[in-house]
Design a protein around this motif. Structure first.
Motif, PDB file in Angstrom:
ATOM      1  N   ASP A   1       0.873  -1.197   0.017  1.00 27.62           N
ATOM      2  CA  ASP A   1      -0.093   0.087   0.123  1.00 27.62           C
ATOM      3  C   ASP A   1       0.931   1.094   0.003  1.00 27.62           C
ATOM      4  O   ASP A   1       1.519   1.750   1.006  1.00 27.62           O
ATOM      5  CB  ASP A   1      -0.995   0.020   1.269  1.00 27.62           C
ATOM      6  CG  ASP A   1      -1.840  -0.994   1.202  1.00 27.62           C
ATOM      7  OD1 ASP A   1      -3.013  -1.140   0.583  1.00 27.62           O
ATOM      8  OD2 ASP A   1      -1.531  -2.368   1.760  1.00 27.62           O
TER       9      ASP A   1
ATOM     10  N   ILE B   1      -5.533  12.323   1.888  1.00 30.97           N
ATOM     11  CA  ILE B   1      -5.453  10.928   1.426  1.00 30.97           C
ATOM     12  C   ILE B   1      -5.010   9.785   1.976  1.00 30.97           C
ATOM     13  O   ILE B   1      -5.770   8.722   2.052  1.00 30.97           O
ATOM     14  CB  ILE B   1      -4.241  11.284  -0.019  1.00 30.97           C
ATOM     15  CG1 ILE B   1      -4.583  12.198  -0.887  1.00 30.97           C
ATOM     16  CG2 ILE B   1      -4.104   9.845  -0.524  1.00 30.97           C
ATOM     17  CD1 ILE B   1      -5.805  11.885  -1.492  1.00 30.97           C
TER      18      ILE B   1
ATOM     19  N   ALA C   1      -6.159   9.389   4.937  1.00 38.48           N
ATOM     20  CA  ALA C   1      -7.540   8.784   5.578  1.00 38.48           C
ATOM     21  C   ALA C   1      -8.194   7.868   4.693  1.00 38.48           C
ATOM     22  O   ALA C   1      -9.040   7.216   5.364  1.00 38.48           O
ATOM     23  CB  ALA C   1      -8.285  10.020   5.969  1.00 38.48           C
ATOM     24  N   ILE C   2      -7.906   8.154   3.487  1.00 39.85           N
ATOM     25  CA  ILE C   2      -8.858   7.254   2.401  1.00 39.85           C
ATOM     26  C   ILE C   2      -8.048   6.139   2.239  1.00 39.85           C
ATOM     27  O   ILE C   2      -8.720   5.094   2.374  1.00 39.85           O
ATOM     28  CB  ILE C   2      -8.779   8.134   1.126  1.00 39.85           C
ATOM     29  CG1 ILE C   2      -9.651   9.177   1.155  1.00 39.85           C
ATOM     30  CG2 ILE C   2      -9.577   7.261   0.223  1.00 39.85           C
ATOM     31  CD1 ILE C   2     -11.036   9.293   1.893  1.00 39.85           C
ATOM     32  N   THR C   3      -6.796   6.096   1.996  1.00 40.19           N
ATOM     33  CA  THR C   3      -6.194   4.664   1.513  1.00 40.19           C
ATOM     34  C   THR C   3      -5.191   4.118   2.658  1.00 40.19           C
ATOM     35  O   THR C   3      -4.572   3.122   2.521  1.00 40.19           O
ATOM     36  CB  THR C   3      -5.414   5.028   0.005  1.00 40.19           C
ATOM     37  OG1 THR C   3      -4.136   5.706   0.372  1.00 40.19           O
ATOM     38  CG2 THR C   3      -6.332   5.576  -1.019  1.00 40.19           C
ATOM     39  N   SER C   4      -4.517   5.031   3.618  1.00 39.53           N
ATOM     40  CA  SER C   4      -3.819   4.380   4.701  1.00 39.53           C
ATOM     41  C   SER C   4      -2.728   3.757   4.159  1.00 39.53           C
ATOM     42  O   SER C   4      -2.366   2.449   4.317  1.00 39.53           O
ATOM     43  CB  SER C   4      -4.452   3.528   5.670  1.00 39.53           C
ATOM     44  OG  SER C   4      -3.635   3.321   6.838  1.00 39.53           O
ATOM     45  N   PRO C   5      -1.936   4.616   3.444  1.00 36.38           N
ATOM     46  CA  PRO C   5      -0.708   4.019   2.676  1.00 36.38           C
ATOM     47  C   PRO C   5       0.420   3.851   3.820  1.00 36.38           C
ATOM     48  O   PRO C   5       0.681   4.440   4.703  1.00 36.38           O
ATOM     49  CB  PRO C   5      -0.264   5.139   1.727  1.00 36.38           C
ATOM     50  CG  PRO C   5      -0.517   6.349   2.230  1.00 36.38           C
ATOM     51  CD  PRO C   5      -1.912   6.043   2.826  1.00 36.38           C
ATOM     52  N   GLU C   6       1.413   3.099   3.503  1.00 38.71           N
ATOM     53  CA  GLU C   6       2.657   2.840   4.129  1.00 38.71           C
ATOM     54  C   GLU C   6       3.719   4.142   3.901  1.00 38.71           C
ATOM     55  O   GLU C   6       4.212   4.443   4.812  1.00 38.71           O
ATOM     56  CB  GLU C   6       3.287   1.696   3.837  1.00 38.71           C
ATOM     57  CG  GLU C   6       4.734   1.041   4.649  1.00 38.71           C
ATOM     58  CD  GLU C   6       5.038  -0.301   4.249  1.00 38.71           C
ATOM     59  OE1 GLU C   6       5.967  -0.431   4.526  1.00 38.71           O
ATOM     60  OE2 GLU C   6       4.016  -1.019   3.786  1.00 38.71           O
TER      61      GLU C   6
ATOM     62  N   LEU D   1      -3.727   7.248  12.744  1.00 38.70           N
ATOM     63  CA  LEU D   1      -2.855   6.992  11.568  1.00 38.70           C
ATOM     64  C   LEU D   1      -1.289   7.745  11.808  1.00 38.70           C
ATOM     65  O   LEU D   1      -0.449   7.686  10.987  1.00 38.70           O
ATOM     66  CB  LEU D   1      -3.368   7.543  10.391  1.00 38.70           C
ATOM     67  CG  LEU D   1      -4.654   6.786   9.803  1.00 38.70           C
ATOM     68  CD1 LEU D   1      -4.954   7.473   8.593  1.00 38.70           C
ATOM     69  CD2 LEU D   1      -4.201   5.280   9.707  1.00 38.70           C
TER      70      LEU D   1
ATOM     71  N   SER E   1       2.225   6.663  11.205  1.00 37.00           N
ATOM     72  CA  SER E   1       2.023   5.254  10.284  1.00 37.00           C
ATOM     73  C   SER E   1       2.323   5.293   8.810  1.00 37.00           C
ATOM     74  O   SER E   1       2.712   4.416   8.190  1.00 37.00           O
ATOM     75  CB  SER E   1       0.726   4.847  10.231  1.00 37.00           C
ATOM     76  OG  SER E   1      -0.201   5.616   9.393  1.00 37.00           O
TER      77      SER E   1
ATOM     78  N   MET F   1     -10.790  -2.189   0.442  1.00 43.27           N
ATOM     79  CA  MET F   1      -9.576  -1.331   0.682  1.00 43.27           C
ATOM     80  C   MET F   1      -9.472  -1.223   2.151  1.00 43.27           C
ATOM     81  O   MET F   1     -10.056  -0.542   2.815  1.00 43.27           O
ATOM     82  CB  MET F   1      -9.401  -0.093  -0.185  1.00 43.27           C
ATOM     83  CG  MET F   1      -8.227   0.669   0.122  1.00 43.27           C
ATOM     84  SD  MET F   1      -8.315   1.889  -0.935  1.00 43.27           S
ATOM     85  CE  MET F   1      -9.231   3.089  -0.175  1.00 43.27           C
TER      86      MET F   1
ATOM     87  N   GLY G   1      -5.542  -0.673   3.431  1.00 44.70           N
ATOM     88  CA  GLY G   1      -4.711   0.196   3.630  1.00 44.70           C
ATOM     89  C   GLY G   1      -3.563  -0.517   4.422  1.00 44.70           C
ATOM     90  O   GLY G   1      -3.939  -1.862   4.936  1.00 44.70           O
ATOM     91  N   SER G   2      -2.555   0.237   4.801  1.00 46.14           N
ATOM     92  CA  SER G   2      -1.290  -0.627   5.440  1.00 46.14           C
ATOM     93  C   SER G   2      -1.657  -0.975   6.858  1.00 46.14           C
ATOM     94  O   SER G   2      -1.201  -1.844   7.721  1.00 46.14           O
ATOM     95  CB  SER G   2      -0.052   0.223   5.250  1.00 46.14           C
ATOM     96  OG  SER G   2      -0.159   1.360   6.151  1.00 46.14           O
ATOM     97  N   THR G   3      -2.620  -0.199   7.502  1.00 39.49           N
ATOM     98  CA  THR G   3      -2.811  -0.050   9.034  1.00 39.49           C
ATOM     99  C   THR G   3      -4.177  -0.688   9.205  1.00 39.49           C
ATOM    100  O   THR G   3      -4.554  -1.052  10.284  1.00 39.49           O
ATOM    101  CB  THR G   3      -3.182   1.254   9.493  1.00 39.49           C
ATOM    102  OG1 THR G   3      -4.312   1.720   8.750  1.00 39.49           O
ATOM    103  CG2 THR G   3      -1.865   2.076   9.484  1.00 39.49           C
TER     104      THR G   3
ATOM    105  N   ALA H   1      -7.894   1.947   6.585  1.00 41.06           N
ATOM    106  CA  ALA H   1      -8.208   2.950   5.408  1.00 41.06           C
ATOM    107  C   ALA H   1      -9.745   3.156   5.259  1.00 41.06           C
ATOM    108  O   ALA H   1     -10.549   2.741   6.067  1.00 41.06           O
ATOM    109  CB  ALA H   1      -7.756   2.153   4.050  1.00 41.06           C
ATOM    110  N   GLY H   2     -10.410   4.374   4.611  1.00 42.41           N
ATOM    111  CA  GLY H   2     -11.699   4.445   4.273  1.00 42.41           C
ATOM    112  C   GLY H   2     -12.203   5.480   5.333  1.00 42.41           C
ATOM    113  O   GLY H   2     -13.514   5.158   5.630  1.00 42.41           O
ATOM    114  N   GLU H   3     -11.523   6.349   5.908  1.00 46.81           N
ATOM    115  CA  GLU H   3     -11.957   7.276   6.887  1.00 46.81           C
ATOM    116  C   GLU H   3     -12.409   8.555   6.370  1.00 46.81           C
ATOM    117  O   GLU H   3     -11.957   9.622   6.597  1.00 46.81           O
ATOM    118  CB  GLU H   3     -10.818   7.416   8.080  1.00 46.81           C
ATOM    119  CG  GLU H   3     -10.900   6.154   9.052  1.00 46.81           C
ATOM    120  CD  GLU H   3     -11.885   6.074   9.904  1.00 46.81           C
ATOM    121  OE1 GLU H   3     -12.857   6.706   9.821  1.00 46.81           O
ATOM    122  OE2 GLU H   3     -12.178   4.787  10.569  1.00 46.81           O
TER     123      GLU H   3
END
Lengths: 320, 320
Positions: free
Chosen positions: A129, A248, A250-255, A286, A289, B150, B152-154, B157-159
């Protein structure tokens, strides 16, 4: 040896390389894109160059072709209404090159190809991610979620540069106003310099350069010399970018967010304010993170590697 | 007959249902969540209810359990710091219920479960890219991209409710300011009524209701009667939501946004301004590509169906 061809289509030049699975570029050719107003002849030229490069390498088997192109659509293999290319309308590019080369062809836009390249060969190895953000003439992005490039229902997902960050803000080439790339990109930071000069007056060397010919490198050089206007322009650019990246996340929670391109090369000047604003605007759950990283493919031919990585990925999946 | 148990954990009540693969709820029980300050005893109660419901159905085989819970983390199966639940800290809920029931357990947050339910049984059947938006006490969301939820890494995701849409805007329960859910949710539209009343004065029946006890239903009823303040509150709520959805579309390019919950039940009052602002702010290449739909599970027990759909999905994947 098995290789794929990675093709980076640009408005001026197109680069074609033969790339091993490990990311070694064994051969590379440059084609003048503007010399081929007929897209069929252009595809013939790519196919001929791939074949002739392969002939010069012992036991070389070309398995497929990957293409990164402006406005490239992965699902349909088409290049659609690309403003900087000579071919107008919707071009079935993957089909045309498939016929010309008799090889499986995958195509996507340049930022998506760069993201796949980063995942296979660069800073995102082993990440499932992350988001690659290219800061150049515009702001492009490729989103990887759960190990897969996100294409969305249309194939046009990942247009981070066209998220509206200021209602009724700066005019954008897309016809709307306030898009992120009008603030965060090479021309975006120059527009910000104009704004800061208007506020601060002309006590800056940047006031001696016409805005139209000013580059983000000029701004970075001035900032390195301690120019207050240039530093403020970087501060504002990083602030807008950092706040947007927090949203962003908050949407996709990337590493990680991985920055690429000329403006990213400004290093701390852009990373520091971006990191600070991203973290201070981050949703509590997050915080800490998400990493902000520099691309590891900046020195190499990232576009060709990205296109090649797309080809390898699709071959492995048995899609093409 | 094969079934799964769908468990919807709420601060006050928890609902447990036995659900077939086709989405039929064969039996349902309600448990008072607040009666179980000890989470182990709560898990025992769920397991006992699942077993006793199953006993009353001929040839019933319970294959697994799916849970939708506030602050549920799919990856770890934990419920983390949920403000409205009696159990504090990080609760390894899936493991505890797995031990109590000796069944495979999957857990995620309630909006994600609702999205999977919508994909399996509701308005998103056959969609691979969509976003479910729940408009209730807060604004929750579940993103499906390429057919997959989805995380995400944690796992968080999706907030969408915590995307900051107004810098230094309304104070949010998350500790930050300007989050979407402070504008677009049941309490959000009531806050907007307060704002509109301040501007328009008291020429509205809504001025007779204390804001703290006003519901989104009160606002919808007043709007249906032609109340100008109530209509303006819906206009502003839909405007903020529509603009945000246009931005989200530039990221994930979904086939549809599906609205769920009390505020969505206001129908045209919320759909019209949302649709209009979404479309007029949409990136040109995506115009007309994104539908705005009403959930098809509003009348049924969506939360139990969503939790059950999660269980079926993970069983089919062989994950649990």
């Amino acid at each position: 040896m098995d290789v794929v061809a990675g093709v980076d289509i640009g408005g001026t030049n197109t680069v074609v390389g033969l790339v091993t699975r490990e990311g070694e570029i064994l051969a590379e050719r440059r084609i003048d894109t503007t010399a081929y107003p007929d897209v069929d002849l252009f595809c013939d030229a790519i196919a001929a160059n791939v074949a002739s490069m392969a002939e010069r390498i012992d036991d070389c088997l070309v398995r497929g072709i990957g293409i990164g192109a402006p406005n490239g659509n992965y699902y349909s293999g088409t290049i659609e209404e690309a403003p900087n290319l000579v071919w107008k309308g919707i071009i079935p590019f993957a089909d045309l090159l498939g016929s010309a080369s008799r090889l499986p062809v995958s195509l996507t836009n340049d930022a998506n190809a760069a993201a796949i390249g980063e995942m296979m060969y660069g800073a995102a190895r082993h990440m499932r991610d992350f988001v690659l953000v290219t800061l150049g003439t515009g702001l492009g992005s490729g989103f990887v979620t759960g190990g897969e490039l996100m294409y969305g229902s249309t194939g046009f997902a990942g247009e981070l540069g066209h998220v509206i960050v200021v209602q009724n803000g700066r005019r954008c080439g897309c016809g709307r106003r306030g898009c992120l790339e009008t603030y965060v990109s090479a021309p975006g930071i120059v527009r910000t310099v104009g704004e800061v000069l208007a506020e601060y007056g002309w006590r800056s060397d940047l006031a001696a350069i016409p805005l139209r010919s000013m580059t983000s490198r000029d701004v970075a050089d001035a900032a390195a010399q301690g120019d207050v206007v240039a530093r403020e322009a970087f501060e504002r650019t990083g602030t807008v970018l950092g706040r947007t990246l927090a949203n962003i996340a908050a949407i996709t929670s990337p590493e990680a967010f991985i920055l690429f391109g000329g403006l990213a090369a400004s290093g701390r000047l852009i990373f520091e304010p971006t990191q600070r604003e991203m973290e201070s605007n981050m949703l509590p759950v997050l915080k800490g993170s998400v990493r902000l990283l520099m691309s590891k493919l900046m020195e190499s031919n990232a576009a060709v590697l990205g296109a090649a990585a797309l080809a390898w990925t699709d071959l492995d999946k048995g899609i093409v």
